[in-house]
Design a protein around this motif. Structure first.
Motif, PDB file in Angstrom:
ATOM      1  N   PRO A  22       0.826  -1.219   0.000  1.00 21.51           N
ATOM      2  CA  PRO A  22       0.000   0.000   0.000  1.00 21.51           C
ATOM      3  C   PRO A  22       0.856   1.263   0.000  1.00 21.51           C
ATOM      4  O   PRO A  22       0.518   2.252  -0.651  1.00 21.51           O
ATOM      5  CB  PRO A  22      -0.815  -0.114   1.290  1.00 21.51           C
ATOM      6  CG  PRO A  22      -0.851  -1.579   1.594  1.00 21.51           C
ATOM      7  CD  PRO A  22       0.484  -2.101   1.133  1.00 21.51           C
ATOM      8  N   PHE A  23       1.970   1.243   0.713  1.00 25.30           N
ATOM      9  CA  PHE A  23       2.843   2.414   0.776  1.00 25.30           C
ATOM     10  C   PHE A  23       3.541   2.650  -0.562  1.00 25.30           C
ATOM     11  O   PHE A  23       3.748   3.787  -0.972  1.00 25.30           O
ATOM     12  CB  PHE A  23       3.877   2.249   1.890  1.00 25.30           C
ATOM     13  CG  PHE A  23       3.230   2.047   3.225  1.00 25.30           C
ATOM     14  CD1 PHE A  23       2.491   3.062   3.818  1.00 25.30           C
ATOM     15  CD2 PHE A  23       3.325   0.836   3.871  1.00 25.30           C
ATOM     16  CE1 PHE A  23       1.878   2.872   5.044  1.00 25.30           C
ATOM     17  CE2 PHE A  23       2.723   0.642   5.096  1.00 25.30           C
ATOM     18  CZ  PHE A  23       1.998   1.658   5.688  1.00 25.30           C
ATOM     19  N   LEU A  24       3.886   1.557  -1.257  1.00 27.05           N
ATOM     20  CA  LEU A  24       4.534   1.704  -2.565  1.00 27.05           C
ATOM     21  C   LEU A  24       3.602   2.360  -3.571  1.00 27.05           C
ATOM     22  O   LEU A  24       4.023   3.203  -4.365  1.00 27.05           O
ATOM     23  CB  LEU A  24       4.999   0.340  -3.087  1.00 27.05           C
ATOM     24  CG  LEU A  24       6.142  -0.303  -2.311  1.00 27.05           C
ATOM     25  CD1 LEU A  24       6.384  -1.722  -2.818  1.00 27.05           C
ATOM     26  CD2 LEU A  24       7.412   0.524  -2.437  1.00 27.05           C
ATOM     27  N   LEU A  52       1.219   7.003   9.481  1.00 24.13           N
ATOM     28  CA  LEU A  52       0.344   5.841   9.640  1.00 24.13           C
ATOM     29  C   LEU A  52      -0.966   6.214  10.318  1.00 24.13           C
ATOM     30  O   LEU A  52      -2.023   5.692   9.962  1.00 24.13           O
ATOM     31  CB  LEU A  52       1.058   4.752  10.441  1.00 24.13           C
ATOM     32  CG  LEU A  52       2.240   4.093   9.737  1.00 24.13           C
ATOM     33  CD1 LEU A  52       2.930   3.126  10.682  1.00 24.13           C
ATOM     34  CD2 LEU A  52       1.805   3.387   8.470  1.00 24.13           C
ATOM     35  N   GLU A  53      -0.912   7.110  11.286  1.00 23.44           N
ATOM     36  CA  GLU A  53      -2.119   7.484  12.010  1.00 23.44           C
ATOM     37  C   GLU A  53      -3.118   8.233  11.124  1.00 23.44           C
ATOM     38  O   GLU A  53      -4.313   8.141  11.338  1.00 23.44           O
ATOM     39  CB  GLU A  53      -1.757   8.330  13.228  1.00 23.44           C
ATOM     40  CG  GLU A  53      -1.140   7.497  14.334  1.00 23.44           C
ATOM     41  CD  GLU A  53      -0.609   8.339  15.480  1.00 23.44           C
ATOM     42  OE1 GLU A  53      -0.713   9.585  15.441  1.00 23.44           O
ATOM     43  OE2 GLU A  53      -0.075   7.731  16.430  1.00 23.44           O
ATOM     44  N   ARG A  54      -2.626   8.957  10.126  1.00 23.79           N
ATOM     45  CA  ARG A  54      -3.572   9.700   9.293  1.00 23.79           C
ATOM     46  C   ARG A  54      -4.027   8.908   8.070  1.00 23.79           C
ATOM     47  O   ARG A  54      -4.841   9.379   7.288  1.00 23.79           O
ATOM     48  CB  ARG A  54      -2.991  11.048   8.895  1.00 23.79           C
ATOM     49  CG  ARG A  54      -1.860  11.021   7.934  1.00 23.79           C
ATOM     50  CD  ARG A  54      -1.468  12.443   7.544  1.00 23.79           C
ATOM     51  NE  ARG A  54      -0.422  12.376   6.577  1.00 23.79           N
ATOM     52  CZ  ARG A  54       0.871  12.454   6.843  1.00 23.79           C
ATOM     53  NH1 ARG A  54       1.280  12.621   8.068  1.00 23.79           N
ATOM     54  NH2 ARG A  54       1.758  12.362   5.881  1.00 23.79           N
ATOM     55  N   GLN A  55      -3.525   7.700   7.905  1.00 25.81           N
ATOM     56  CA  GLN A  55      -3.962   6.840   6.814  1.00 25.81           C
ATOM     57  C   GLN A  55      -5.263   6.154   7.206  1.00 25.81           C
ATOM     58  O   GLN A  55      -5.502   5.844   8.366  1.00 25.81           O
ATOM     59  CB  GLN A  55      -2.906   5.768   6.518  1.00 25.81           C
ATOM     60  CG  GLN A  55      -1.588   6.302   6.036  1.00 25.81           C
ATOM     61  CD  GLN A  55      -1.728   7.089   4.748  1.00 25.81           C
ATOM     62  OE1 GLN A  55      -2.299   6.602   3.776  1.00 25.81           O
ATOM     63  NE2 GLN A  55      -1.225   8.294   4.743  1.00 25.81           N
ATOM     64  N   ASP A  56      -6.086   5.902   6.228  1.00 24.43           N
ATOM     65  CA  ASP A  56      -7.303   5.136   6.461  1.00 24.43           C
ATOM     66  C   ASP A  56      -6.984   3.690   6.107  1.00 24.43           C
ATOM     67  O   ASP A  56      -7.319   3.203   5.035  1.00 24.43           O
ATOM     68  CB  ASP A  56      -8.440   5.683   5.580  1.00 24.43           C
ATOM     69  CG  ASP A  56      -9.752   4.988   5.854  1.00 24.43           C
ATOM     70  OD1 ASP A  56      -9.887   4.352   6.918  1.00 24.43           O
ATOM     71  OD2 ASP A  56     -10.639   5.070   4.987  1.00 24.43           O
ATOM     72  N   LEU A  57      -6.279   3.019   7.016  1.00 25.47           N
ATOM     73  CA  LEU A  57      -5.806   1.670   6.730  1.00 25.47           C
ATOM     74  C   LEU A  57      -6.941   0.659   6.819  1.00 25.47           C
ATOM     75  O   LEU A  57      -7.766   0.709   7.724  1.00 25.47           O
ATOM     76  CB  LEU A  57      -4.703   1.289   7.717  1.00 25.47           C
ATOM     77  CG  LEU A  57      -3.447   2.149   7.659  1.00 25.47           C
ATOM     78  CD1 LEU A  57      -2.486   1.739   8.766  1.00 25.47           C
ATOM     79  CD2 LEU A  57      -2.780   2.052   6.307  1.00 25.47           C
ATOM     80  N   ASP A  58      -6.963  -0.259   5.868  1.00 23.40           N
ATOM     81  CA  ASP A  58      -7.935  -1.343   5.878  1.00 23.40           C
ATOM     82  C   ASP A  58      -7.287  -2.502   6.632  1.00 23.40           C
ATOM     83  O   ASP A  58      -6.301  -3.066   6.178  1.00 23.40           O
ATOM     84  CB  ASP A  58      -8.262  -1.749   4.442  1.00 23.40           C
ATOM     85  CG  ASP A  58      -9.286  -2.857   4.375  1.00 23.40           C
ATOM     86  OD1 ASP A  58      -9.756  -3.317   5.439  1.00 23.40           O
ATOM     87  OD2 ASP A  58      -9.615  -3.283   3.260  1.00 23.40           O
ATOM     88  N   LEU A  59      -7.831  -2.823   7.781  1.00 21.42           N
ATOM     89  CA  LEU A  59      -7.218  -3.854   8.596  1.00 21.42           C
ATOM     90  C   LEU A  59      -7.656  -5.259   8.207  1.00 21.42           C
ATOM     91  O   LEU A  59      -7.205  -6.228   8.799  1.00 21.42           O
ATOM     92  CB  LEU A  59      -7.509  -3.593  10.077  1.00 21.42           C
ATOM     93  CG  LEU A  59      -6.950  -2.263  10.589  1.00 21.42           C
ATOM     94  CD1 LEU A  59      -7.310  -2.076  12.058  1.00 21.42           C
ATOM     95  CD2 LEU A  59      -5.447  -2.182  10.389  1.00 21.42           C
ATOM     96  N   ASP A  60      -8.512  -5.378   7.210  1.00 28.66           N
ATOM     97  CA  ASP A  60      -8.870  -6.698   6.703  1.00 28.66           C
ATOM     98  C   ASP A  60      -7.704  -7.225   5.878  1.00 28.66           C
ATOM     99  O   ASP A  60      -6.982  -6.466   5.230  1.00 28.66           O
ATOM    100  CB  ASP A  60     -10.118  -6.631   5.818  1.00 28.66           C
ATOM    101  CG  ASP A  60     -11.355  -6.264   6.612  1.00 28.66           C
ATOM    102  OD1 ASP A  60     -11.399  -6.596   7.812  1.00 28.66           O
ATOM    103  OD2 ASP A  60     -12.260  -5.648   6.042  1.00 28.66           O
TER     104      ASP A  60
END
Length: 88
Positions: A22-24, A52-60
């Protein structure tokens, strides 16, 4: 009783690389905004945490396909592909 084998080194390496996917893709989009002059950017632990805190990370969990190619690694993730090349 038969001992279960753990993941092999290839799987462990692929997993390590795939964590960056995702970061790439974000970096690939940001790279289009760069100018031709080098930018000197300090990266500190606090910077990474804030990112990382401001990303809307999908934890699935999702699946990336990691393949070694001639001069690097190709990663396919959610219908997108990125190739990381490296020199020896």
């Amino acid at each position: 009783m038969e001992e279960l084998e753990g993941p092999g080194p290839e799987f462990i390496a692929a997993t390590s690389i795939a964590q960056l996917v995702p970061f790439l893709f974000d970096a690939a989009e940001d790279a289009k905004k760069l100018g031709s002059q080098p930018e000197h950017v300090a990266v500190a632990e606090e910077t990474v945490r804030a990112f990382l805190e401001r990303q809307d990370l999908d934890l699935d969990r999702s699946v990336a396909t990691v393949t070694r190619v001639e001069d690097g690694v190709q990663i396919e993730y959610e219908d997108r592909t990125v190739t990381i090349t490296y020199g020896e």
